[in-house]
Scaffold this active site. Structure first.
Site, PDB file in Angstrom:
ATOM      1  N   ASP A  43     -48.250 -14.146  38.502  1.00  0.00           N
ATOM      2  CA  ASP A  43     -49.108 -12.988  38.196  1.00  0.00           C
ATOM      3  C   ASP A  43     -48.698 -12.327  36.876  1.00  0.00           C
ATOM      4  O   ASP A  43     -48.401 -11.122  36.829  1.00  0.00           O
ATOM      5  CB  ASP A  43     -49.053 -11.938  39.312  1.00  0.00           C
ATOM      6  CG  ASP A  43     -49.406 -12.491  40.676  1.00  0.00           C
ATOM      7  OD1 ASP A  43     -50.307 -13.343  40.749  1.00  0.00           O
ATOM      8  OD2 ASP A  43     -48.781 -12.076  41.662  1.00  0.00           O
ATOM      9  N   GLU A 210     -59.534 -11.917  44.382  1.00  0.00           N
ATOM     10  CA  GLU A 210     -58.520 -10.899  44.101  1.00  0.00           C
ATOM     11  C   GLU A 210     -58.150 -10.921  42.624  1.00  0.00           C
ATOM     12  O   GLU A 210     -58.726 -11.666  41.824  1.00  0.00           O
ATOM     13  CB  GLU A 210     -57.284 -11.133  44.972  1.00  0.00           C
ATOM     14  CG  GLU A 210     -56.634 -12.494  44.780  1.00  0.00           C
ATOM     15  CD  GLU A 210     -55.552 -12.780  45.808  1.00  0.00           C
ATOM     16  OE1 GLU A 210     -55.354 -11.980  46.738  1.00  0.00           O
ATOM     17  OE2 GLU A 210     -54.884 -13.832  45.678  1.00  0.00           O
TER      18      GLU A 210
END
Length: 327
Positions: A43, A210
């Protein structure tokens, strides 16, 4: 006639190969920029610092940090924080934060992040501020926005963007997909009583979308999001899709006009070759060019998550396209 048709077809194909398109076949996806040093990351959010060099923050540790002078060789720089702020433990037993988002405005760096436990939407987004953006320089300013099990959204995966003089934060994971709230630019926290806008979802549970990121290009805002499953090494199915809108709060649609609230979204990047489960993306600007940062699971290294960096070009009709990471 047959020869002429064949030559015409070959010429057309050659021309089309030179032009950016709105979608790319998996076998044509370019590889990321070769990087050295500490490649392991999950991420990633990347920024070129005002003082020179680059910083990347990520899930892992107390917001894992990487530093680079040239964007190619990355060094492990520890963590953003020496230890978790006490309030994080309300949301998990370990104090682990997820999916940071780094930005710069008003002379300061702003680091947003999420705290939660796997499989629950008892979650919160927090913010820290720094003058330098470097690990160890951050002062935490507490909770920005939260969700509870009674809510139909999940307050994780924040991404902040300015639009029309206002500050907005997109967020979301599973539950009902991607949402957005307005922030107070002074505090960086959600405006009291702010409407929770709905930007993207999937037709069926578990609504596997997401990690939003919103970027302005021309007269449009572009919503990048990660679809399907992360965090399973070479079995991950993460991929990045994108839609656009003329208003920051939507509706976001793909190149066919299908709303992202109805399952739309153009496929920008998915697993190819050794690069499995591409996602957890962010976009940053460097020397006048947009770059896509993401993680992938390396099929040649037992599914280890690593840093992917590719330049983004924009097609003539205004859609992003991933380009080879040689630059």
């Amino acid at each position: 006639m047959t020869v002429r048709r064949t030559l015409t077809a070959v010429a057309t194909a050659a021309l089309m190969a030179l032009l950016p398109t709105t979608a790319q076949a998996a076998e044509s996806y370019p590889g990321p920029r070769p990087v050295t040093g500490q490649q392991i990351i999950h991420d990633p959010t990347v920024l070129r610092l005002k003082g020179g060099g680059y910083v990347a923050y990520s899930t892992g540790g107390v917001i894992g940090a990487r530093l680079s002078e040239d964007g190619r060789h990355w060094d492990d720089a520890g963590n953003a924080f020496a230890e978790p702020p006490a309030w994080w433990y309300e949301y998990n037993d370990t104090g682990d934060p997820w999916a940071p988002d780094l930005s710069y405005r008003d002379g300061r760096y702003w680091l947003y992040y999420a705290v939660s436990s796997w499989g629950t939407n008892h979650s919160a987004i927090g913010v820290a501020i720094s003058r330098t953006g470097l690990p160890g320089s951050w002062t935490d300013h507490g909770k920005v926005f939260s969700s509870e099990t009674t809510d139909t959204w999940n307050a994780i995966d924040p991404a902040v963007v300015r639009a029309d003089g206002r500050l907005w934060m997109s967020f979301g994971s599973y539950w009902s997909g991607i949402r957005m709230v307005e922030l107070d630019p002074r505090t960086g926290k959600a405006v009291r009583g702010a409407e929770v806008h709905h930007l993207a979802t999937r037709p069926d549970e578990p609504y596997a979308v997401e990690g939003p990121e919103i970027v302005q290009h021309g007269r449009h805002y572009y919503l990048f999001a990660s679809y399907d499953a992360c965090c399973s090494g070479v079995n991950s199915t993460y991929k990045i899709k994108v839609g656009r809108a003329t208003d920051i709060t939507g509706p976001y649609v793909d190149s066919d006009g299908t709303p992202m609230l109805e399952g739309g979204g153009d496929l920008l990047l998915e697993g190819h070759g050794r690069y499995i489960g591409t996602g957890g993306q962010s976009v940053f600007r460097d020397r006048g060019r947009d770059w896509l940062a993401y993680h992938y699971y390396d099929a040649q290294d037992e599914g280890t998550p690593k840093l992917g960096l590719n330049p983004l070009d924009w097609t003539r009709d205004g859609w992003p396209a991933v380009r080879p990471g040689r630059g």
